[in-house]
Design a protein around this motif. Structure first.
Motif, PDB file in Angstrom:
ATOM      1  N   ALA B  21       0.979  -1.297  -0.012  1.00 14.65           N
ATOM      2  CA  ALA B  21      -0.016   0.038  -0.150  1.00 14.65           C
ATOM      3  C   ALA B  21       0.729   1.267   0.067  1.00 14.65           C
ATOM      4  N   HIS B  22       0.735   2.018  -0.824  1.00 12.10           N
ATOM      5  CA  HIS B  22       1.733   3.134  -1.221  1.00 12.10           C
ATOM      6  C   HIS B  22       1.004   4.377  -0.457  1.00 12.10           C
ATOM      7  N   ALA B  23       1.513   4.594   0.858  1.00 14.87           N
ATOM      8  CA  ALA B  23       0.905   5.649   1.679  1.00 14.87           C
ATOM      9  C   ALA B  23       1.783   6.850   1.999  1.00 14.87           C
ATOM     10  N   PRO B  24       2.042   7.834   1.349  1.00 18.93           N
ATOM     11  CA  PRO B  24       2.854   8.975   1.447  1.00 18.93           C
ATOM     12  C   PRO B  24       2.562   9.298   2.831  1.00 18.93           C
ATOM     13  N   PRO B  25       3.465   9.814   3.675  1.00 20.50           N
ATOM     14  CA  PRO B  25       5.253   9.731   3.303  1.00 20.50           C
ATOM     15  C   PRO B  25       5.682   8.200   3.116  1.00 20.50           C
ATOM     16  N   GLY B  26       5.152   7.254   3.431  1.00 22.72           N
ATOM     17  CA  GLY B  26       5.735   6.187   3.427  1.00 22.72           C
ATOM     18  C   GLY B  26       4.994   4.992   2.534  1.00 22.72           C
ATOM     19  N   HIS B  27       5.420   3.929   3.149  1.00 21.91           N
ATOM     20  CA  HIS B  27       4.626   2.669   2.579  1.00 21.91           C
ATOM     21  C   HIS B  27       4.257   1.430   3.568  1.00 21.91           C
ATOM     22  N   VAL B  28       3.434   0.796   3.099  1.00 22.87           N
ATOM     23  CA  VAL B  28       3.091  -0.207   3.918  1.00 22.87           C
ATOM     24  C   VAL B  28       3.090  -1.433   3.289  1.00 22.87           C
ATOM     25  N   PHE B  39       5.572  -0.834   8.220  1.00 22.85           N
ATOM     26  CA  PHE B  39       5.682   0.101   7.673  1.00 22.85           C
ATOM     27  C   PHE B  39       7.116   0.955   7.327  1.00 22.85           C
ATOM     28  N   VAL B  40       7.189   1.299   6.175  1.00 22.13           N
ATOM     29  CA  VAL B  40       8.654   1.491   5.916  1.00 22.13           C
ATOM     30  C   VAL B  40       8.733   2.772   4.855  1.00 22.13           C
TER      31      VAL B  40
END
Lengths: 290, 99
Positions: B21-28, B39-40
């Protein structure tokens, strides 16, 4: 053939009390429970708190057989206690009889949270307006139930003050309208805010302080088969003296909070991941401080 | 007599272990083998989603990541990537193989 048999309020109180002693089918949202309660004085409160809920005949497979009984005292003068059982098993130790209503309600919560993993169960209040769901995940003590109860008396339809229920793969929330347990100062706040609402007895000295259950609006119970699609995810945080503020929440933070506030996210696995991704991605995300 | 540690290379297993899941400001990411959600940040996501599709040693992974991020692969960056690879291996997100 199974069928509904009217609502609780259609039964005279003494008939309801007798049926409850023997075992009574009750539809609560998507769940069909068979309740048997043998605790003096409890039937009156349940008759009012569950007045709008459908009564069921016994020609069905119930999601659970739940009972609450007064247990025999171990010795003369020992405190009176009640025993909660689900399908004949005791999930916890006996509790004071003065807390019987809260024990039954918490017991139902426990059964729902631990058993029904065909649904993703978020720890969230959910309300609906114009077919759009407002989802409010929160940790205990953040004011979720109080805010939910207030909105349910200002034009929002109550889905649940405790469980955000969705089928994995969907963002449509399934209603579970039940009595809302208000705690401590919230009881008088809601009594003043919604004077027409019906409250159960004040239950003093529970693990969570004083509790009084607020009856779910009848219209919300009557529409318990109408789902609502996620539109807003709002994280409420009450603190004494705080001003009102509303700020956006990042997709990552919303994902984290939704997942960590779910009862069975890890148990369901990837379908839960995809469902949380959809709910967070398709909703407006806000943090409410009040 | 001293021994040199054998060179190691890291890769993401080829059996599509992640859902993203691309979840700005990061990714899941959901890690299918463990059932865990992580969470990366952007760099870790690039490593797992692009750089480690083929086995790379730490230096080669650092160069590949630097190119994707338009970063300078200086010694500090390389050390950081080497530590990150070992951490990802500890988490079970990447596997090491003999060079």
């Amino acid at each position: 053939m199974s069928s509904l048999a009217g609502t609780v309020s259609a039964l005279a109180p003494d008939v309801f009390a007798e049926r409850l002693r023997e075992g009574l089918g009750l539809r609560i949202g998507p769940f069909d429970f068979r309740l048997r309660v043998r605790v003096p004085g409890l039937a009156h409160a349940l008759h009012s708190l569950y007045g709008a809920h459908p009564v069921l005949d016994d020609e069905r497979v119930f999601h659970g057989h739940v009972s609450l009984d007064e247990v025999r005292a171990r010795w003369p003068g020992s405190p009176r206690r009640v025993r909660f059982r689900v399908d004949g098993r005791r999930p916890h130790e006996d509790r004071p009889i003065e807390h019987a209503l809260a024990v039954l309600e918490w017991g139902l919560n426990l059964v729902i949270a631990l058993r029904f993993h065909g649904w993703l169960l978020l720890h969230a209040a959910v309300l609906e307006r114009d077919s759009r769901a407002l989802v409010m995940p929160a940790m205990p003590g953040h004011g979720k139930t109080t805010l939910c109860a207030a909105l349910a008396h200002r034009g929002w339809r109550l889905l649940s003050d405790e469980f955000g229920i969705v089928r994995p793969g969907s963002t449509d929330f399934i209603p579970l309208p039940r009595p809302m347990p208000l705690k401590n100062e919230s009881i008088d706040v809601l009594r003043a805010f919604a004077p027409q609402a019906w409250f159960g007895p004040r239950i003093e000295g529970t693990l969570k302080g004083t509790i009084s259950h607020l009856r779910a609006p009848a219209d919300s119970v009557a529409r318990a088969n109408e789902t609502a699609r996620a539109a807003w995810v709002v994280f409420p945080r009450w603190s004494a003296g705080a001003g009102l503020s509303l700020e956006p929440v990042s997709l990552q933070d919303a994902f984290f909070s939704l997942a960590t506030n779910a009862f069975n996210y890890e148990l369901i696995g990837e379908p839960a991941f995809e469902t949380v991704k959809s709910i967070a991605g398709e909703s407006q995300r806000l943090r409410l401080r009040y | 007599m001293s021994r040199t540690a054998p060179a190691r290379r890291w890769r993401v297993p080829a059996d599509k272990p992640f859902a993203w899941a691309h979840a700005p400001p990061g990714h899941v990411l959901y890690h299918r083998p463990s059932g865990q959600t992580h969470f990366v940040n952007e760099g870790t996501a690039l490593l797992l989603d692009q750089c480690l599709l083929e086995p790379h040693d730490a230096d080669a992974a650092a160069l590949a990541l630097a190119a994707l991020q338009n970063a300078e692969p200086d010694p500090q960056f390389r050390r950081h990537v080497a530590e990150l690879l070992r951490h990802l291996e500890d988490l079970g997100l990447a596997e090491s193989i003999a060079a």
